[in-house]
Design a protein around this motif. Sequence first.
Motif, PDB file in Angstrom:
ATOM      1  N   PRO A 154      -7.962 -60.652  34.812  1.00 36.50           N
ATOM      2  CA  PRO A 154      -9.155 -59.881  34.440  1.00 36.50           C
ATOM      3  C   PRO A 154      -8.988 -59.262  33.059  1.00 36.50           C
ATOM      4  O   PRO A 154      -7.867 -59.071  32.578  1.00 36.50           O
ATOM      5  CB  PRO A 154      -9.208 -58.792  35.518  1.00 36.50           C
ATOM      6  CG  PRO A 154      -7.771 -58.589  35.880  1.00 36.50           C
ATOM      7  CD  PRO A 154      -7.115 -59.933  35.760  1.00 36.50           C
ATOM      8  N   ASP A 155     -10.085 -58.934  32.423  1.00 41.94           N
ATOM      9  CA  ASP A 155     -10.032 -58.213  31.160  1.00 41.94           C
ATOM     10  C   ASP A 155      -9.874 -56.711  31.388  1.00 41.94           C
ATOM     11  O   ASP A 155      -9.229 -56.016  30.600  1.00 41.94           O
ATOM     12  CB  ASP A 155     -11.316 -58.484  30.358  1.00 41.94           C
ATOM     13  CG  ASP A 155     -11.461 -59.951  30.022  1.00 41.94           C
ATOM     14  OD1 ASP A 155     -10.651 -60.452  29.230  1.00 41.94           O
ATOM     15  OD2 ASP A 155     -12.378 -60.602  30.572  1.00 41.94           O
ATOM     16  N   ILE A 156     -10.472 -56.241  32.475  1.00 40.82           N
ATOM     17  CA  ILE A 156     -10.409 -54.822  32.817  1.00 40.82           C
ATOM     18  C   ILE A 156     -10.056 -54.696  34.292  1.00 40.82           C
ATOM     19  O   ILE A 156     -10.629 -55.386  35.146  1.00 40.82           O
ATOM     20  CB  ILE A 156     -11.744 -54.116  32.518  1.00 40.82           C
ATOM     21  CG1 ILE A 156     -12.021 -54.153  31.014  1.00 40.82           C
ATOM     22  CG2 ILE A 156     -11.736 -52.681  33.028  1.00 40.82           C
ATOM     23  CD1 ILE A 156     -13.384 -53.657  30.612  1.00 40.82           C
ATOM     24  N   PRO A 178       2.061 -56.666  30.382  1.00 37.21           N
ATOM     25  CA  PRO A 178       2.066 -56.332  28.952  1.00 37.21           C
ATOM     26  C   PRO A 178       0.756 -56.625  28.230  1.00 37.21           C
ATOM     27  O   PRO A 178       0.455 -55.993  27.216  1.00 37.21           O
ATOM     28  CB  PRO A 178       3.210 -57.197  28.407  1.00 37.21           C
ATOM     29  CG  PRO A 178       3.361 -58.314  29.398  1.00 37.21           C
ATOM     30  CD  PRO A 178       3.031 -57.711  30.718  1.00 37.21           C
ATOM     31  N   GLU A 179      -0.052 -57.556  28.737  1.00 39.91           N
ATOM     32  CA  GLU A 179      -1.318 -57.878  28.062  1.00 39.91           C
ATOM     33  C   GLU A 179      -2.348 -56.760  28.209  1.00 39.91           C
ATOM     34  O   GLU A 179      -3.232 -56.618  27.382  1.00 39.91           O
ATOM     35  CB  GLU A 179      -1.910 -59.180  28.621  1.00 39.91           C
ATOM     36  CG  GLU A 179      -1.164 -60.434  28.201  1.00 39.91           C
ATOM     37  CD  GLU A 179      -1.906 -61.666  28.674  1.00 39.91           C
ATOM     38  OE1 GLU A 179      -3.094 -61.831  28.276  1.00 39.91           O
ATOM     39  OE2 GLU A 179      -1.337 -62.448  29.448  1.00 39.91           O
ATOM     40  N   TRP A 180      -2.224 -55.972  29.283  1.00 44.23           N
ATOM     41  CA  TRP A 180      -3.172 -54.888  29.544  1.00 44.23           C
ATOM     42  C   TRP A 180      -2.572 -53.591  28.963  1.00 44.23           C
ATOM     43  O   TRP A 180      -2.126 -52.706  29.686  1.00 44.23           O
ATOM     44  CB  TRP A 180      -3.426 -54.773  31.039  1.00 44.23           C
ATOM     45  CG  TRP A 180      -4.181 -55.943  31.581  1.00 44.23           C
ATOM     46  CD1 TRP A 180      -5.522 -56.029  31.799  1.00 44.23           C
ATOM     47  CD2 TRP A 180      -3.656 -57.224  31.973  1.00 44.23           C
ATOM     48  NE1 TRP A 180      -5.861 -57.254  32.297  1.00 44.23           N
ATOM     49  CE2 TRP A 180      -4.739 -58.029  32.413  1.00 44.23           C
ATOM     50  CE3 TRP A 180      -2.362 -57.787  31.994  1.00 44.23           C
ATOM     51  CZ2 TRP A 180      -4.572 -59.335  32.862  1.00 44.23           C
ATOM     52  CZ3 TRP A 180      -2.198 -59.089  32.425  1.00 44.23           C
ATOM     53  CH2 TRP A 180      -3.297 -59.852  32.853  1.00 44.23           C
ATOM     54  N   LYS A 181      -2.584 -53.514  27.651  1.00 40.66           N
ATOM     55  CA  LYS A 181      -1.816 -52.452  26.979  1.00 40.66           C
ATOM     56  C   LYS A 181      -2.579 -51.138  26.828  1.00 40.66           C
ATOM     57  O   LYS A 181      -2.010 -50.149  26.372  1.00 40.66           O
ATOM     58  CB  LYS A 181      -1.345 -52.934  25.618  1.00 40.66           C
ATOM     59  CG  LYS A 181      -2.458 -53.386  24.676  1.00 40.66           C
ATOM     60  CD  LYS A 181      -1.850 -53.928  23.384  1.00 40.66           C
ATOM     61  CE  LYS A 181      -2.915 -54.407  22.416  1.00 40.66           C
ATOM     62  NZ  LYS A 181      -2.321 -54.919  21.163  1.00 40.66           N
ATOM     63  N   TYR A 182      -3.848 -51.122  27.189  1.00 43.38           N
ATOM     64  CA  TYR A 182      -4.630 -49.884  27.105  1.00 43.38           C
ATOM     65  C   TYR A 182      -4.843 -49.358  28.526  1.00 43.38           C
ATOM     66  O   TYR A 182      -5.177 -50.119  29.441  1.00 43.38           O
ATOM     67  CB  TYR A 182      -5.976 -50.133  26.429  1.00 43.38           C
ATOM     68  CG  TYR A 182      -5.844 -50.727  25.062  1.00 43.38           C
ATOM     69  CD1 TYR A 182      -5.513 -49.944  23.957  1.00 43.38           C
ATOM     70  CD2 TYR A 182      -6.028 -52.100  24.850  1.00 43.38           C
ATOM     71  CE1 TYR A 182      -5.378 -50.488  22.694  1.00 43.38           C
ATOM     72  CE2 TYR A 182      -5.900 -52.660  23.589  1.00 43.38           C
ATOM     73  CZ  TYR A 182      -5.573 -51.853  22.514  1.00 43.38           C
ATOM     74  OH  TYR A 182      -5.434 -52.411  21.265  1.00 43.38           O
TER      75      TYR A 182
END
Length: 383
Positions: A154-156, A178-182
């Motif tokens: 998912p993006d979010i 690690p890709e979901w850094k926010y």
Amino acid sequence: MKNETMFGGKEKGSRRRIVLRVADALSMAVSCLVAAALLLSYLAPHVDPGAVLWFAFLGMAAPFLWVADIVLMLYWVLRWKPVAVVLAVAALAGAGHVTKFYRPSPGRVYSEQKVSGTLRVLSYNVEGFFGSDSLGERGNRMDAITAFIRETDPDIVCLQEFEINRINPFGRFEDSLPEWKYKALFFRHDDTSAGGLGLAVYSKYPLMRRGGIRYPESNNSSMWVDAVVRRDTIRIYNNHMQSTQVDRSDREYLGGMKVLSDSLGEDRTRSILHKLGRNFRVRASQADSIAGRIHDGTPKVIVCGDFNDTPMSYTYRRMRGDLEDAFSRKGRGPVYTYRGLGGVFRIDYLFHSDDFETVDYRSAQPPWSDHYPVIVDLKLRER
């Protein structure tokens, strides 16, 4: 002898006719009660449980009443009785609600691959990564859940009952993704030095403004963040509404039909109904608290989370407002997002403003929580 046989046959025939008349009268009474209850259940989303509680129970029973109404209608159609028309009218009056529970999709083939240009949102109550009802049995599910997130891509990610503790400390979850850094976290308490339990949003896109509401006298809350997706700012609400507080013991009691044999069944049943009733009211109040913010006119809004209430509830109507329910657009068949209470309830949702188009909706069924995740692909409409 012939006369005795003749009179005996007449007596048996007379008894049979009486039995049939009594059965018909009872069936007619049940049919009228089901039709009336079904019609009243359509009002449940519009009646605050704080004002009249029993509508909330009718709303919860609505899909079962609808099925019973259809079965009884077919029975009376075969009998050529006019009550079939009454039952048909009751069913048709709620036809607009059917897609909240079931959405037929004959002959369609779906792919889980993301369409280019879409935004994939995952909402999941992870039950603290352990599960409060079976801590020792299930073990730590954080690694399995993070692997599922990577696979789903998912993006979010919006999580409810997200827990940080000494077993799963700060950083462990992020290190696996690690890709979901926010990220944005909103816990029950401000002091998170030793961890916490609450809501979390992880994103591949920057998260800007954020805030939240902790509901009074409750462990539940709602949060919101603004995500900058390409050149658009999207407001995302992540919600965890008041639980039913029907625990594992209650579910086993109801599921095992002990209510029919337990000598104390009446007291136990009354206790469960009291829990449900109290929390119908609490959720309604919470929904009123957050609905004003959700529906304040902000464009490009996504609302998701665990609402702990059915699509025929006051909570659902207040939270949804004029937003689109992604399931009603792209759901497939019946979808149930809660494993407890017989596994027949959809209580986790994703709504969105008409700035978006629902491209795909699905709910996977991994065994790591008492809830199932909701996964929705959205696309911004061209204006």
